[in-house]
Design a protein around this motif. Structure first.
Motif, PDB file in Angstrom:
ATOM      1  N   VAL A 184       0.764  -1.033  -0.005  1.00 52.08           N
ATOM      2  CA  VAL A 184      -0.017  -0.156  -0.005  1.00 52.08           C
ATOM      3  C   VAL A 184       0.841   1.298   0.101  1.00 52.08           C
ATOM      4  O   VAL A 184       0.585   2.429  -0.775  1.00 52.08           O
ATOM      5  CB  VAL A 184      -0.978   0.041   1.123  1.00 52.08           C
ATOM      6  N   TRP A 185       1.929   1.207   0.653  1.00 53.92           N
ATOM      7  CA  TRP A 185       2.613   2.339   0.994  1.00 53.92           C
ATOM      8  C   TRP A 185       4.321   2.410   0.157  1.00 53.92           C
ATOM      9  O   TRP A 185       4.722   3.368  -0.387  1.00 53.92           O
ATOM     10  CB  TRP A 185       2.950   2.621   2.341  1.00 53.92           C
ATOM     11  N   GLY A 186       4.666   1.275  -0.188  1.00 56.85           N
ATOM     12  CA  GLY A 186       5.985   1.033  -0.766  1.00 56.85           C
ATOM     13  C   GLY A 186       7.136   0.644   0.147  1.00 56.85           C
ATOM     14  O   GLY A 186       6.914   0.829   1.577  1.00 56.85           O
ATOM     15  N   ALA A 187       8.128   0.339  -0.423  1.00 60.02           N
ATOM     16  CA  ALA A 187       9.338  -0.033   0.474  1.00 60.02           C
ATOM     17  C   ALA A 187      10.015   1.130   1.085  1.00 60.02           C
ATOM     18  O   ALA A 187      10.700   0.800   2.215  1.00 60.02           O
ATOM     19  CB  ALA A 187      10.194  -0.587  -0.628  1.00 60.02           C
ATOM     20  N   GLU A 188       9.785   2.357   0.699  1.00 57.05           N
ATOM     21  CA  GLU A 188      10.057   3.505   1.536  1.00 57.05           C
ATOM     22  C   GLU A 188       9.656   3.400   3.041  1.00 57.05           C
ATOM     23  O   GLU A 188      10.276   4.171   3.774  1.00 57.05           O
ATOM     24  CB  GLU A 188       9.896   4.816   0.948  1.00 57.05           C
ATOM     25  N   TYR A 189       8.609   2.707   3.380  1.00 60.13           N
ATOM     26  CA  TYR A 189       7.978   2.687   4.751  1.00 60.13           C
ATOM     27  C   TYR A 189       8.174   1.466   5.599  1.00 60.13           C
ATOM     28  O   TYR A 189       7.700   1.317   6.514  1.00 60.13           O
ATOM     29  CB  TYR A 189       6.436   2.917   4.597  1.00 60.13           C
ATOM     30  N   ALA A 190       9.244   0.757   5.147  1.00 59.79           N
ATOM     31  CA  ALA A 190       9.633  -0.540   5.947  1.00 59.79           C
ATOM     32  C   ALA A 190      10.053   0.034   7.181  1.00 59.79           C
ATOM     33  O   ALA A 190      10.850   0.942   7.348  1.00 59.79           O
ATOM     34  CB  ALA A 190      10.795  -1.177   5.049  1.00 59.79           C
ATOM     35  N   GLY A 191       9.583  -0.764   8.277  1.00 62.86           N
ATOM     36  CA  GLY A 191       9.888  -0.637   9.715  1.00 62.86           C
ATOM     37  C   GLY A 191       9.049   0.512  10.336  1.00 62.86           C
ATOM     38  O   GLY A 191       9.300   1.043  11.570  1.00 62.86           O
ATOM     39  N   GLU A 192       7.939   0.932   9.506  1.00 64.41           N
ATOM     40  CA  GLU A 192       7.016   1.966  10.324  1.00 64.41           C
ATOM     41  C   GLU A 192       5.717   1.379  10.534  1.00 64.41           C
ATOM     42  O   GLU A 192       4.625   1.900   9.871  1.00 64.41           O
ATOM     43  CB  GLU A 192       7.049   3.280   9.221  1.00 64.41           C
ATOM     44  N   PRO A 193       5.377   0.553  10.936  1.00 63.10           N
ATOM     45  CA  PRO A 193       4.015  -0.239  11.266  1.00 63.10           C
ATOM     46  C   PRO A 193       3.235   0.853  11.749  1.00 63.10           C
ATOM     47  O   PRO A 193       1.795   0.321  11.652  1.00 63.10           O
ATOM     48  CB  PRO A 193       4.373  -1.214  12.230  1.00 63.10           C
ATOM     49  N   GLN A 194       3.439   1.959  12.417  1.00 58.51           N
ATOM     50  CA  GLN A 194       2.393   2.737  13.222  1.00 58.51           C
ATOM     51  C   GLN A 194       1.535   3.322  12.099  1.00 58.51           C
ATOM     52  O   GLN A 194       0.284   3.644  12.162  1.00 58.51           O
ATOM     53  CB  GLN A 194       2.960   3.677  13.876  1.00 58.51           C
TER      54      GLN A 194
END
Length: 232
Positions: A184-194
């Motif tokens: 949904v958001w893309g690989a750039e958001y890895a590690g941001e589950p919030q």
């Protein structure tokens, strides 16, 4: 995917340095000091994306976000020095595509900009490949960008819609949080589950009979979420 970015911030030093960095990345940059000026600029020279500071003098960034959503369909990334989650949640609920907390690294912001522009560049042909989905009494139409639960129409922000559609494509299957982030958001958001947690919460507020005891979007602890078919 260079384009026109409207940067709205009353900090002159940040405005100059960030405009320079964006120009170096081949974006055309227009700047504004206030929300009122930004809205006037956008009407005359529509941007492909708006970088919008929350703490503006006069009309603040959240009020400006509402106006941008009312007047034009343009992706917005909020810039905020406030670390309270409320600002971030309000921004997402009001339709912001993303937020970045100051101070930020320029390369991180550039990656977020690319991700948001990539999603915004979805073409009608791309949309045509997406089928209308029926999950129990819920109907999700990606071409019309509509959701109905029973006979009730549900108004979703673009990101809420994308998240729900992703869950619906694999209804009944548990989708890990990391996979939802990537899809949904893309690989750039890895590690941001919030980011997922916030949007799941808002989705439940809109589609569940009792958001505190969800029966449609079910949490599987330690794994992720699944969308369960049900009837009203």
């Amino acid at each position: 995917m260079p384009g026109h970015i409207l940067l709205v911030d009353d900090d002159a030093l940040l405005r100059r340095s960030l405009a320079f960095s964006l120009s170096q990345a081949d974006y055309r940059v227009t700047t504004a000091v206030s929300a009122e000026d930004a809205l006037a600029v956008a009407r005359d020279d529509p941007p492909d994306l708006v970088l919008l500071d929350i703490g503006l003098p006069g009309m603040d960034g959240l009020a400006a976000l509402r106006r941008f959503n009312e007047q034009m369909r343009v992706p917005v990334i909020l810039l905020t020095a406030r670390r309270r989650e409320l600002d971030q949640v309000l921004g997402l609920e009001l339709g912001a595509d993303d937020y970045v907390t100051k101070p930020f690294q320029t390369d991180v912001l550039l990656a977020r900009i690319k991700a948001v522009l990539r999603r915004a560049a979805r073409t009608p042909a791309d949309e045509a490949e997406l089928a209308t989905l029926h999950v129990g009494d819920m109907t999700i139409d990606p071409r019309a960008h509509t959701v109905t639960v029973g006979r009730r129409s549900v108004d979703l922000t673009p990101r809420e819609f994308d998240l729900l559609y992703t869950l619906a494509r694999d209804a009944g299957r548990v989708i890990p949080t990391d996979e939802l982030l990537a899809r949904v958001w893309g690989a750039e958001y890895a590690g941001e589950p919030q980011v997922v947690y916030v949007h799941i919460r808002w989705l439940r507020e809109k589609i569940e009979d009792n958001p505190d005891q969800p029966t449609r979007i079910v949490t599987v602890r330690g794994v992720g979420y699944k969308l369960e078919p049900r009837e009203t």
